[in-house]
Design an enzyme around this catalytic site. Structure first.
Site, PDB file in Angstrom:
ATOM      1  N   CYS A 162       1.075  11.181  -7.959  1.00 58.32           N
ATOM      2  CA  CYS A 162      -0.374  11.321  -7.868  1.00 58.32           C
ATOM      3  C   CYS A 162      -0.833  12.714  -8.280  1.00 58.32           C
ATOM      4  O   CYS A 162      -1.974  12.924  -8.612  1.00 58.32           O
ATOM      5  CB  CYS A 162      -0.833  11.039  -6.449  1.00 58.32           C
ATOM      6  SG  CYS A 162      -0.089   9.551  -5.843  1.00 58.32           S
TER       7      CYS A 162
HETATM    8  N1  PMP Z   1       1.224   7.736   0.953  1.00 55.40           N
HETATM    9  C1  PMP Z   1       2.420   8.037   0.443  1.00 55.40           C
HETATM   10  C2  PMP Z   1       3.455   8.640   1.339  1.00 55.40           C
HETATM   11  C3  PMP Z   1       2.701   7.781  -0.906  1.00 55.40           C
HETATM   12  O1  PMP Z   1       3.910   8.106  -1.408  1.00 55.40           O
HETATM   13  C4  PMP Z   1       1.696   7.192  -1.719  1.00 55.40           C
HETATM   14  C5  PMP Z   1       1.979   6.937  -3.180  1.00 55.40           C
HETATM   15  N2  PMP Z   1       2.904   5.909  -3.364  1.00 55.40           N
HETATM   16  C6  PMP Z   1       0.459   6.884  -1.124  1.00 55.40           C
HETATM   17  C7  PMP Z   1       0.263   7.177   0.202  1.00 55.40           C
HETATM   18  C8  PMP Z   1      -0.656   6.272  -1.938  1.00 55.40           C
HETATM   19  O2  PMP Z   1      -0.295   5.029  -2.404  1.00 55.40           O
HETATM   20  P1  PMP Z   1      -1.225   4.240  -3.439  1.00 55.40           P
HETATM   21  O3  PMP Z   1      -1.350   5.156  -4.636  1.00 55.40           O
HETATM   22  O4  PMP Z   1      -0.432   3.023  -3.748  1.00 55.40           O
HETATM   23  O5  PMP Z   1      -2.512   3.952  -2.839  1.00 55.40           O
END
Ligand code: PMP
Length: 384
Positions: free
Chosen positions: A326
């Site tokens: 991200c």
């Molecule tokens: N929390 C954690 C610990 C993550 O590693 C992630 C990304 N996989 C997220 C939240 C957010 O997930 P998403 O992008 O699928 O909404």
């Protein structure tokens, strides 16, 4: 495209059994679960069955404690905004560990603009939360504490039961982001005293576009977005039936297969760590044993993680990661690596390998050799 995929922490393939199970919900039983006709009822049944399977994975009291969302980001926002705003009469203090995911840190930042105060709990050099800081910072006016179950970037598992006992002494709610941990290690919301728990479908080999927030019965939260009455009005909008049915099936498979699969991956991960740590100036990041079984993370001095990732991909067809997907495009060093005390230049040389269902221990020599050649090549080119 063959090759060796080692970036399961940022994206997992959908398990073919999940795909097979869920397919009918995109083309046969595809109705709107709020509709009263037979296709709607079939879809509604699929959602409720998925809710039961997800509840079982985390030992929840009942299926109704599972609120489906579009993913972990929405679940984290719902937990934090929903609990903080709903319970603001109690106090306006929030606590979060320093190593939380951006989808936990950013809702906190936004709440600060609205008058909430945020204290962050530091971690030690192995990324374990500092319990004495937690004890000092937790107070009666603290509405919510967020401590992730395990960190996706460096794999360290947090002592959640101990955290829960401390924050509950003061009546604070505990939110745990278990996106990286669920399906890899046993998570039990009742035994561990968790009030709010975030899950993601894709992290357990389910389709993307689905996640969940567990809300302990009796805990009051409010919606973070507004719409119709779906998911008790807490996560409104027409359900993604295909993704939810797949999420449920993925949770069922994870529950049944987790123990054996984690043993298999841990053996591979340990072999990989042994080999890679033989490379000159290669270091493990995170805890050596209190870590997710499929997770290996390293740093190499004098080279950049991005160059490692690109070279491993281009020359060896091996996909690794260098930090949270991200924020990996920002080229800023990871806040998690800085939190464990690394200097900026040390944090830049990170490489993460997260193993999954398609990997096998027979791949270890190829991965280790590719890593060694990559590091040698990049160091030869490095001006440092
Ligand atoms: N929390 C954690 C610990 C993550 O590693 C992630 C990304 N996989 C997220 C939240 C957010 O997930 P998403 O992008 O699928 O909404």
């Amino acid at each position: 495209m063959c090759g060796i995929y080692l970036d399961h922490q940022s994206c997992c393939p959908v398990d073919p059994r999940v795909e097979e199970f869920a397919r009918r919900y995109s083309c046969i039983d595809f109705g709107n679960p709020s509709a009263l006709h037979s296709r709607g009822l079939a879809a509604k049944t699929a959602v409720e069955e998925a809710r039961e399977k997800v509840a079982e994975l985390i030992g929840a009291e009942n299926p109704e404690s599972i609120i489906f969302t579009s993913g972990a980001t929405q679940a984290n926002n719902l937990a934090i905004r929903g609990a903080a705003l709903r319970n603001a009469a109690r106090g306006k203090k929030l606590l979060a560990s320093q190593i939380e995911h951006i989808s936990v840190l950013n809702p906190h930042k936004d709440l600060k603009k609205g008058g909430f105060e945020l204290d962050t709990i530091p971690v030690d050099g192995m990324c374990v939360i500092d319990i004495s800081s937690l004890e000092r910072l937790a107070g009666k006016e603290t509405v919510l504490a967020s401590v992730m179950y395990a960190n996706g970037e460096i794999g360290t598992i947090q002592p959640i039961k101990e955290v829960s006992e401390i924050v509950h002494r003061e009546g604070t709610l505990l939110h745990v982001d278990a996106t990286a941990a669920a399906g890899k290690i046993a998570v039990d919301v009742q035994k561990e005293g968790i009030d709010l728990l975030t899950l993601s479908s894709n992290d357990i080999y389910g389709p993307q576009g689905a996640g969940a927030l567990y809300v302990r019965p009796g805990v009051r939260i409010q919606p973070a977005i507004f719409g119709g009455g779906q998911e008790r009005g807490l996560s409104p909008g027409t359900e993604n039936i295909y993704a939810l049915a797949g999420f449920g099936e993925a949770a069922r498979l994870a529950r049944l297969e987790m123990a054996e699969e984690s043993r298999r991956l841990q053996a591979m991960r340990d072999a990989l760590m042994d080999e890679i740590l033989k490379i000159d100036e290669a270091y493990l990041t995170g805890h050596p044993s209190q870590r997710l079984p499929h997770h290996a993370s390293f740093r190499f001095s004098r080279i950049e993680g991005e160059s490692i990732l690109l070279t491993m991909d281009a020359m060896f067809n091996i996909q690794v990661s260098t930090g949270s997907a991200c924020s990996s495009r920002t080229l800023e060093p990871s806040h998690v690596l800085l939190a464990i005390g690394l200097r900026h230049e040390e944090a830049h040389g990170s490489m993460i390998m997260t193993l999954g269902r398609q990997n096998s221990i027979s791949q270890v020599p190829a991965i280790a050799s590719a890593t060694e050649k990559t590091v040698e090549r990049l160091r030869a080119l490095s001006p440092l």
